[in-house]
Structures are given as structure tokens and as C-alpha cells.
Design an enzyme around this catalytic site. Sequence first.
Site, PDB file in Angstrom:
ATOM      1  N   LEU A 139       0.815  -1.211   0.000  1.00 14.32           N
ATOM      2  CA  LEU A 139       0.000   0.000   0.000  1.00 14.32           C
ATOM      3  C   LEU A 139       0.855   1.270   0.000  1.00 14.32           C
ATOM      4  O   LEU A 139       0.641   2.176  -0.799  1.00 14.32           O
ATOM      5  CB  LEU A 139      -0.880  -0.074   1.252  1.00 14.32           C
ATOM      6  CG  LEU A 139      -1.876   1.000   1.552  1.00 14.32           C
ATOM      7  CD1 LEU A 139      -2.807   1.219   0.379  1.00 14.32           C
ATOM      8  CD2 LEU A 139      -2.674   0.609   2.795  1.00 14.32           C
ATOM      9  N   THR A 159      -1.597   6.188  11.105  1.00 16.04           N
ATOM     10  CA  THR A 159      -2.888   5.622  11.529  1.00 16.04           C
ATOM     11  C   THR A 159      -3.389   4.708  10.399  1.00 16.04           C
ATOM     12  O   THR A 159      -2.604   4.314   9.541  1.00 16.04           O
ATOM     13  CB  THR A 159      -3.877   6.755  11.855  1.00 16.04           C
ATOM     14  OG1 THR A 159      -3.909   7.661  10.748  1.00 16.04           O
ATOM     15  CG2 THR A 159      -3.454   7.503  13.103  1.00 16.04           C
ATOM     16  N   TYR A 218       0.970  -8.486  16.946  1.00 15.47           N
ATOM     17  CA  TYR A 218       1.464  -7.524  15.959  1.00 15.47           C
ATOM     18  C   TYR A 218       2.012  -6.290  16.674  1.00 15.47           C
ATOM     19  O   TYR A 218       3.089  -5.782  16.360  1.00 15.47           O
ATOM     20  CB  TYR A 218       0.291  -7.146  15.047  1.00 15.47           C
ATOM     21  CG  TYR A 218       0.617  -6.151  13.968  1.00 15.47           C
ATOM     22  CD1 TYR A 218       1.245  -6.552  12.796  1.00 15.47           C
ATOM     23  CD2 TYR A 218       0.273  -4.808  14.102  1.00 15.47           C
ATOM     24  CE1 TYR A 218       1.524  -5.642  11.779  1.00 15.47           C
ATOM     25  CE2 TYR A 218       0.552  -3.895  13.107  1.00 15.47           C
ATOM     26  CZ  TYR A 218       1.172  -4.312  11.945  1.00 15.47           C
ATOM     27  OH  TYR A 218       1.448  -3.408  10.952  1.00 15.47           O
ATOM     28  N   ASP A 224     -16.195  -5.415  17.102  1.00 15.47           N
ATOM     29  CA  ASP A 224     -15.999  -3.976  16.897  1.00 15.47           C
ATOM     30  C   ASP A 224     -14.521  -3.602  17.021  1.00 15.47           C
ATOM     31  O   ASP A 224     -14.097  -2.558  16.566  1.00 15.47           O
ATOM     32  CB  ASP A 224     -16.767  -3.190  17.976  1.00 15.47           C
ATOM     33  CG  ASP A 224     -18.108  -2.682  17.479  1.00 15.47           C
ATOM     34  OD1 ASP A 224     -18.322  -2.660  16.248  1.00 15.47           O
ATOM     35  OD2 ASP A 224     -18.941  -2.313  18.326  1.00 15.47           O
TER      36      ASP A 224
END
Length: 304
Positions: free
Chosen positions: A15, A156, A128, A260
Site C-alpha cells: 500500500l 494511523t 502484531y 468492533d
Amino acid sequence: MKNNLNTLVTGGRGLVGSSLSEDMHKVNSDFDLRDKSITDKLISSLSPTSVVHCAAKVGGLGGNMNMKGEFFYDNIMINTNVIESCRKYGVEKLVCFLSTCVFPDDVEYPLTEKKIHLGEPHNSNYPYAYAKRMADIQIRAYREQYGLNYVSVIPTNIYGPNDNFNLKNGHVIPSLIHKCYLAKKNDTDFKVWGSGKPLREFIYSEDVAKLTEWVLENYNEKEPIILSTSEEISIKEVVNLIVKYMDFKGSVVWQDDKPDGQFRKPSDNSKLLSYLPDFKFTSIEKGLEKTIDWFINNYESSRK
Ligand code: GDP
């Protein structure tokens, strides 16, 4: 940019790596950086002046929860090997990618660069998080013992073209774009995990790439620097934007049996803004539109 030709990027097709300047030498998963001799060979043969280390075993909430062992082992090995090989073969500047997952779960908000090690990370992604925290420790130790100008960045939630659009293990934005695409194509419901209430701070990959190039040239502090818009948006608002840009007319179903994750993790970008007060972030609306266009135009070849 002075040193581009001498810059090696690990995770070069990922990415962030894919958004970085094409002048940089990008390598991808053809090199198994969990293997020390392969990492040594890569860095000694290319002998770069600087390294941008983006390679990591990454995933969204699902990936982190389902592959805890792999997420720990792969990341701790990759980071340990890359940082050590950089030292061994004379790399002058290293920019290492951490993540906001590194922060403690129970900590006073907003998150700042000083709060990384103040408590346990969230249970959904602690392997992680700890592996990435150790990269911060390794860099700090190497700066102190060897006087190396190695730094780290804490972005972020990054999103953008070339992401992993996997339905189960991807991050929320690429997974939801893919799900909405399929729901529209197959005339089915668009199923979203959780309540939609959690808040996240998203940053567009091209913004991260620009900031990384700036860090490579200009940021030399021992503490990491947070790369963030510091603007929170709920998952529900993200879903509404995806539905709008994909022109999805069907039903959105909220799956309350799905997790969530952390409720929020607001960060403080004041250090970044003290260096770059005029930096223009891509808005979530613009970034989502570009990512969705990219996904639709590259559906066949995209990672999913
Ligand atoms: P996180 O920021 O590390 O938790 O990682 P993610 O990018 O996976 O974001 C997770 C948030 O998005 C949670 O609040 C999830 O409940 C929500 N979410 C909703 N649908 C999905 C989905 O299909 N995939 C993922 N990964 N998250 C989803």
C-alpha cells in the site's frame, strides 16, 4: 529528493511502497525477510544509502485475531533482520513503519509519541503490536550504541490503491469496498461487522508516501513521529460514503456478532504539524473515491 537512487524500499508493492517515488528501488515478497541470510544478501548486494522499511505481515481486525502466531513471528523476524542488516551493511538512514496498534489499550487519549510503552496493547492485535514495539526498541538501542540515524513513523489506518482487498483478513476500508462491490454485482446484502460506532483515523496512502519522503530527508529524532490527520470518523460514516460512491442501492446489514475491535484510538499529530504546518491531507471523501475507482478498474489484478 537527493538520495532516491540509493533508497531501498521493503514491501515495495504494498500500500505505501507502491505510492513511493519510482526512483526508489522497491523489493517485495520475492525476498523472504524472515530469513536472515536472504535479508543480509539483499542489503549487502544493493548497498543502499537509505532504507524505507514498509514490509510487514499485516491485516485488519480479522487477520490479527485469526493469525496471532504468524503475526508475531513474521513481524519480529522481519524487523529484527532488516534493522540488523541495515546496521551491518552501512545503511545511513532507515525509516521504519510502526502502526497505531502499538499503543496501549488503556491509556489517556490522545495518543502521542511518548505513550507507546505505557501498557498492554488491545487484546485483538497484541502480537502484531508487541512485534512492532520491539522495532522501536531496536532502533532506540541502535541509535544509542551505534549512533545510527534510524527513525520510525506511526501512521494511523492507511488506505488507498494497491491495498489488500481480502474479505476476511483485509483492513476495514478495502474489505468493505470489495464487499460492497460484490453485493452490488450479485444483488445481495452489504454485510458490515460490528455496530458501526467505532471511530478510526484514516490516512490516504499517497499522503503517507509524501510524508515518508519528507521523513527520509528531514526527520532525525529518536522518538517516532505520528503520521495522522487526527480526524476521527465512524465506521458507519465510512460505510455511508462507500455506499454513495459505489452507488449501492441494496441493504446494509450490521453484523453484531462480529467484533468492533478497539472503540477508538485518537492520535495527536501536533509533532508532525510543528514540522509541516501547511501539509494538505487528502480528504476521506476524495481518497475513498480514488480508491474505489482504482479497485473497479483493477479488479482482476488487485490483491484480494
Ligand atoms: P483496526 O483499526 O486495527 O481495528 O483494523 P481494521 O482496519 O480492520 O478496522 C476494524 C474496524 O472496522 C472495527 O470496528 C470493525 O468492526 C469494523 N469493520 C466493519 N466491517 C469490517 C470488515 O469487513 N473488515 C474489517 N477488517 N473491519 C470491519
